[in-house]
Design a protein around this motif. Sequence first.
Motif, PDB file in Angstrom:
ATOM      1  N   SER A   3      16.744  42.299   6.287  1.00 19.04           N
ATOM      2  CA  SER A   3      16.381  41.081   5.553  1.00 19.04           C
ATOM      3  C   SER A   3      16.363  41.328   4.048  1.00 19.04           C
ATOM      4  O   SER A   3      16.704  40.449   3.267  1.00 19.04           O
ATOM      5  N   GLU A   6      19.975  41.339   3.011  1.00 18.91           N
ATOM      6  CA  GLU A   6      20.501  39.975   3.067  1.00 18.91           C
ATOM      7  C   GLU A   6      20.008  39.157   1.870  1.00 18.91           C
ATOM      8  O   GLU A   6      20.784  38.452   1.228  1.00 18.91           O
ATOM      9  N   THR A   7      18.723  39.291   1.571  1.00 17.36           N
ATOM     10  CA  THR A   7      18.156  38.596   0.411  1.00 17.36           C
ATOM     11  C   THR A   7      18.832  39.058  -0.874  1.00 17.36           C
ATOM     12  O   THR A   7      19.168  38.245  -1.735  1.00 17.36           O
TER      13      THR A   7
END
Length: 137
Positions: A3, A6-7
């Motif tokens: 995550s 991805e961020t």
Amino acid sequence: MDSILETLSIGLPVLVLQAGVTLALLAIGVGCYMALTPFHEMRLVRQGNVAGGIVLTGSIVALAIPLAATLATSLLTLDILLWGVVAVVLQLLAFGVTAALFRPLRRMIEEGNAAAASVVAGIQIAVALINAGAMAG
């Protein structure tokens, strides 16, 4: 961990774009400022004229302050662009008013009057802080 990556992959391009737009606005603002002033800042700085350096530095900082506020408070790149243009125009107007208050400004700066340059830079930075506060809402 995925995550975070991805961020980063989503946010980093936006950060680069918005910072790039803001830096471009700063460069355009500085260019417009240097075109509008009655003296040649870069020539004065190269000659060691402290007053020229103070006025130019004050103008760069004064242009950057409201642009930074716009960058910090806007979600969309278009907002940064539009409000950034407004910020640059307001700062250029502030310089125009300040220059009108100091009628022989060109002579004072070219003669190296650091006191006058400091007051001009101070006024520009004060207006920039108010401008930034108003834009940050």
